[in-house]
Structures are given as structure tokens and as C-alpha cells.
Design a protein around this motif. Structure first.
Motif, mmCIF file in Angstrom:
data_model
loop_
_atom_site.group_PDB
_atom_site.id
_atom_site.type_symbol
_atom_site.label_atom_id
_atom_site.label_comp_id
_atom_site.label_asym_id
_atom_site.label_seq_id
_atom_site.Cartn_x
_atom_site.Cartn_y
_atom_site.Cartn_z
ATOM 1 N N GLU A 41 13.735 1.834 -4.927
ATOM 2 C CA GLU A 41 14.913 2.690 -4.953
ATOM 3 C C GLU A 41 15.931 2.166 -5.970
ATOM 4 O O GLU A 41 16.506 2.944 -6.739
ATOM 5 N N TYR A 62 5.670 1.700 -6.487
ATOM 6 C CA TYR A 62 5.339 2.670 -5.435
ATOM 7 C C TYR A 62 4.023 2.310 -4.742
ATOM 8 O O TYR A 62 3.881 2.507 -3.533
ATOM 9 N N CYS A 63 3.062 1.804 -5.503
ATOM 10 C CA CYS A 63 1.807 1.356 -4.878
ATOM 11 C C CYS A 63 2.077 0.187 -3.940
ATOM 12 O O CYS A 63 1.456 0.072 -2.872
ATOM 13 N N GLY A 82 3.365 1.466 -0.761
ATOM 14 C CA GLY A 82 2.458 2.410 -0.114
ATOM 15 C C GLY A 82 2.777 3.867 -0.318
ATOM 16 O O GLY A 82 2.202 4.728 0.348
ATOM 17 N N ASP A 83 3.673 4.192 -1.244
ATOM 18 C CA ASP A 83 4.005 5.597 -1.520
ATOM 19 C C ASP A 83 3.093 6.089 -2.640
ATOM 20 O O ASP A 83 3.487 6.189 -3.801
ATOM 21 N N ASP A 123 1.761 9.059 -3.111
ATOM 22 C CA ASP A 123 2.065 10.384 -3.657
ATOM 23 C C ASP A 123 3.022 10.262 -4.847
ATOM 24 O O ASP A 123 2.831 10.906 -5.892
ATOM 25 N N ALA A 124 4.069 9.435 -4.690
ATOM 26 C CA ALA A 124 5.008 9.219 -5.799
ATOM 27 C C ALA A 124 4.301 8.532 -6.962
ATOM 28 O O ALA A 124 4.538 8.863 -8.135
ATOM 29 N N LYS A 170 -5.361 3.622 1.557
ATOM 30 C CA LYS A 170 -5.015 4.833 2.308
ATOM 31 C C LYS A 170 -6.247 5.640 2.696
ATOM 32 O O LYS A 170 -6.141 6.736 3.242
#
Length: 505
Positions: A329, A357-358, A361-362, A364-365, A395
């Protein structure tokens, strides 16, 4: 100041014998040796033709007058008489070489090198210096240096010539010669230009190690040599600049010596040397590497307070640091500031964000950014592909990860890392898709990767889930044997297992 000292040392003619020996680097200042006394009339006539004839006719006229050409001594005298026209002197030199009108030696090379140096024709001068170091078996850097010193006064040269000599030595990787020449200059009270010193430090650090580069830095700038300086002649030294410290900081950073980077930063501050955006970035990179993001942001704020504009390197450094720390963020906030400041992002910027982001764990982003990379024609590196593959497999999106890796191999011509193969094999085996796993393992071996303990374990678990305990037991035994042997000869071992599997299925 260095220029004035060198001109006083080499151009003043009223020396006492001892003064002459000291200030002329202990080399003779007599004219260059001559095979035969040059003919004054011939030299004057040649100079007249060169300076007064039209450019199209002068060369043919010279050949008609002197078909046998010129001796090196004659060439030397002609060149120093037209030294104020460096381009004409260079054309004359090329003319004599092209038509074999002079058997050039170090002295004749020295004449044209001096003329080009005093005219600041750096590229041409360096090219001829490198040639001069090859004209005879003894034409090592120090020998060329001696001849340049010996002919310096006659050619009314400039100290810049010795900086060019050091630069040329570094270009052809004659590092020891460059260091020796720098020491010879300093032993007579002259310091190379700061840019030359920086180039020497960088080259020594690269080929001799950063500690050797640091020692050269201290020697060139007179740091830590009080006792030696007391016994030697006073040297008028240049001061290190921000590029000097940045060169050393990046070398220590790459060597993993993060504390030495901080020490150099403090040393730079003590020298009243104002840091630039790159040196701020180096200090931020150290704190990012240590996970000290509060300190990294403090350096960022100090940079802005000091009025230094953040550049691409600075933004990538702070964004990468926050992504590595898992604070994506905050990294996105700097990314937004970067775009609003008009600094265009690069592939590295997006890769930092994807990895961040990896990490949290995000996926999708991360995938949205990965697709955005393609739209911008950015080519991700192996580490980015590896991070995406690991994240997707974690995932349970194994086939999506497999497609990403195949795309990287095909369209992007990237070679997957071993860790990518391992997580994909584990994922396929967990899903019980042993045939796909065996094909991928064969590809892995074909790329030179040997199956390790994790690969064996994945296949053992996979066969156990399929109820093929016999195959799992064979692999377990082979895994134990492989551990003893260090997993050697894996291609020979795995091929029969693939054949057995094909027969059973």
C-alpha cells in the motif's frame, strides 16, 4: 592548480640539475632520439606545403616531392610546427601511414598524441595511445609515459595527455600500468583529474575487488597516508566528488558490505560533498536491504528537504523496499507520486509491485500488473515469473501458473528458474496429474536442472495419492540412494521410471 603545477614543472626551462630531475619525473628532457639529423629545408618545405597548399593538392604534391617519405624525427619536427592545427596534423599522420611514408616509432606517436591532447581531441588521442602501446614489444604503458614526458616541452603539451594515457590503459585492461602511472605522477607532485581518479577506482574495484579500489581511493586523494606524505614531496591533490563516493558505495553495496556504504556516506558528509539523487538512493537501498523502512523513508525526506529531486532510481529503490517489506500500500503511494511527478515507470517498477503483491498473496492484483506489462511491451525477468508461478501454485492455480511459464519460455524467451519447476511439479503431483508432472520433469532435466529432494518427495506423495505404492516405494529408495550420491546421474535414473510409468498406464 594541478595544471599550473604541471606546466611549471615541465615547461620552465631555467632549472637547476636536481630540480630538472625531480620535476621531469626522473626522465631525460632531451629531444627524442633521431636516426639521422632532420633536414631543416625539407621540414620547412613540408610545413609550407601542408599549410599553404589547397587540401586536394597538398597530399599528391608531398608524395611527388618526397616519394621516400619521412623519418620519424622529421615527422616529429613537422608535426610540432603545425601543432596549432590538430586536425591537419592528424590528417598528415594518417597520410604517412596510409602510403607507408614513415616508419613510426614511439617518439613520432608521442608528437601526434601531444598535439591531439592539447586540442582536447580525446577520442583520437586515446585511439593513438592504445596503438602506441602496441607498436613494439617494449611499448608498455610506463614506456609510453616516459616518452610522453620526454617530448612534453617540445610539443608544448597539456597535462590532460597523462589523464588520457591512464584512461586508455583502463580501456585495454592494463590496470597495473594505469596505477603505476598515477603513482609516478603523484610522486612528482601532480594528481590526475578527479574524473580520471574515479575511473581508476571503478576499474580497480571491478577487477581487483572493492577493497583494492578503496585503497586506491585513499591513495589518490591522500587519505590515511600522513607518514608517507611527510617523507614525500607535497602533492597538489584534487578533492573527491560525489561521483567518487557513489562509485565506491555501489561497489560495496554489490559486495554486501552495507556498513561500509554507511561509512562512506558519513565520509562524504565530512568532506562537505553534497550528495545527489543517486547517492541518496544508495543509502536508501542499504536500509531497504536491511528492512529498515523507517530509516529509508527518513533518507527520502532528507533528500527532498535538501532540494534534491527524486529520479527514477530513487523511486524504484523506495518502491522496491516497501514491496520487499510487504507494505505494498505504501509502495503504491510512492508509485502514484512518481506518476504525478512526471517520472515514467520502467519494467523494474512494475516488477517490484508484482513481487510485492505476490508476497502478500494478492494474485489478482499481481496478474493485472502482469497483463499491464504486456501492454507496455515490458519484458519481465526470471525472478518476476518465478514469483508469479509460486504465488499461483500456492493458491492452487497450477495450470494457470504452467501457462505463464510456457508463455515466458515461448514469447519472452526466458529460462525458468529451478524453483519454478519445483513448485509446478509439486502442484501437479498434489493434483494427481503424474503424466503432466513427468513431462515437465523431463523438460527440467533437459534444461540442465537435476531433480532434488523436493522433486523426489513430490513424486512420492503424488504416487501415494494415486494408490501406486510400488512406484512410490521405488522412488523413495532411489531418493535415499540419490541423497548418498548427491543426486548424481539423475537423467539415467529417471528415464526408466518414465518408461515404466508409460507401460503401466
Amino acid at each position: 592548480m594541478a595544471t599550473q603545477i604541471l606546466k611549471r614543472s615541465l615547461l620552465t626551462r631555467s632549472y637547476t640539475p636536481s630540480r630538472t630531475q625531480n620535476l621531469c619525473f626522473m626522465f631525460s628532457t632531451s629531444p627524442p632520439p633521431q636516426d639521422a639529423p632532420p633536414t631543416t629545408t625539407k621540414i620547412s618545405s613540408a610545413v609550407s606545403v601542408l599549410t599553404h597548399h589547397r587540401s586536394k593538392s597538398r597530399w599528391s604534391y608531398l608524395r611527388s616531392l618526397w616519394p621516400d617519405g619521412f623519418s620519424p624525427a622529421e615527422f616529429f619536427q613537422i608535426v610540432i610546427r603545425i601543432r596549432n592545427n590538430a586536425h591537419l596534423a592528424l590528417r598528415f599522420f594518417d597520410f604517412t601511414r596510409r602510403h607507408s611514408l614513415c616508419e613510426h616509432n614511439l617518439e613520432s606517436y608521442a608528437a601526434i598524441i601531444h598535439v591531439l591532447s592539447r586540442a582536447r581531441l580525446k577520442g583520437q588521442a586515446c585511439s593513438l595511445i592504445k596503438e602506441a602501446m602496441r607498436v613494439s614489444p617494449v611499448s608498455e604503458p610506463v614506456r609510453v609515459f616516459e616518452v610522453l614526458v620526454k617530448t612534453y616541452r617540445q610539443c608544448d603539451s597539456a597535462p590532460f595527455v597523462f589523464d588520457l594515457l591512464i584512461d586508455s590503459c583502463l580501456e585495454v585492461k592494463k590496470i597495473d600500468g594505469a596505477v603505476e602511472i598515477a603513482r609516478l605522477l603523484m610522486s612528482r607532485g601532480i594528481s590526475p583529474k578527479v574524473g580520471t581518479c574515479n575511473a581508476l577506482i571503478k576499474c580497480v574495484s571491478r577487477f581487483r575487488g572493492v577493497l583494492a579500489g578503496y585503497e586506491i581511493y585513499r591513495e589518490l586523494f591522500g587519505l590515511g597516508y600522513a607518514e608517507a606524505a611527510e617523507n614525500a614531496k607535497r602533492v597538489v591533490r584534487v578533492r573527491p566528488n560525489v561521483q567518487t563516493f557513489s562509485t565506491l558505495m555501489i561497489c560495496f553495496y554489490r559486495d554486501g558490505a552495507l556498513d561500509r556504504v554507511k561509512e562512506l556516506w558519513n565520509e562524504m558528509q565530512n568532506c562537505s560533498c553534497a550528495p545527489n539523487a543517486y547517492s541518496y538512493s544508495m543509502l536508501m537501498a542499504v536500509y531497504c536491504e536491511e528492512g529498515e523502512m523507517v530509516e529509508a523513508e527518513r533518507v527520502w525526506n532528507k533528500m527532498r528537504t535538501d532540494g534534491v529531486e527524486a529520479d527514477l532510481v530513487a523511486y524504484n529503490t523506495i518502491i522496491g523496499g516497501f514491496c520487499k517489506a510487504g507494505d505494498v500500500e505504501r509502495a503504491e503511494e510512492f508509485f502514484a507520486e512518481m506518476e504525478s511527478s512526471g517520472v515514467e515507470c520502467t519494467c523494474t517498477t512494475v516488477e517490484h509491485l508484482i513481487s510485492g503483491y505476490c508476497k502478500i498473496g494478492d494474485l489478482d492484483a499481481a496478474m493485472l500488473l502482469y497483463k499491464d506489462m504486456h501492454r507496455k511491451n515490458f519484458i519481465p525477468g526470471e525472478l518476476t515469473i518465478d514469483a508469479i508461478v509460486k504465488g499461483l501454485c500456492k493458491k492452487g492455480r497450477v495450470h494457470e501458473a504452467l501457462d505463464i511459464m510456457k508463455e515466458a519460455q515461448g514469447n519472452l524467451c526466458l529460462s525458468p528458474k529451478l524453483t519454478s519447476y519445483v513448485v509446478l511439479l509439486r502442484g501437479l503431483c498434489e493434483e494427481g496429474k503424474m503424466e503432466d508432472a513427468l513431462k515437465l520433469q523431463a523438460e527440467m532435466v533437459g534444461r540442465g536442472f537435476q531433480p532434488n529432494l523436493q522433486v523426489y518427495s513430490a513424486f512420492v506423495d503424488g504416487y501415494m495419492k494415486r494408490g501406486n505404492s510400488e512406484m512410490a516405494e521405488r522412488l523413495r529408495k532411489e531418493m535415499q540412494d540419490a541423497q548418498v550420491d548427491g543426486f548424481s546421474d539423475t537423467v539415467r535414473r529417471w528415464k526408466p521410471l518414465m518408461e515404466i510409468n508409460d507401460t503401466e498406464t
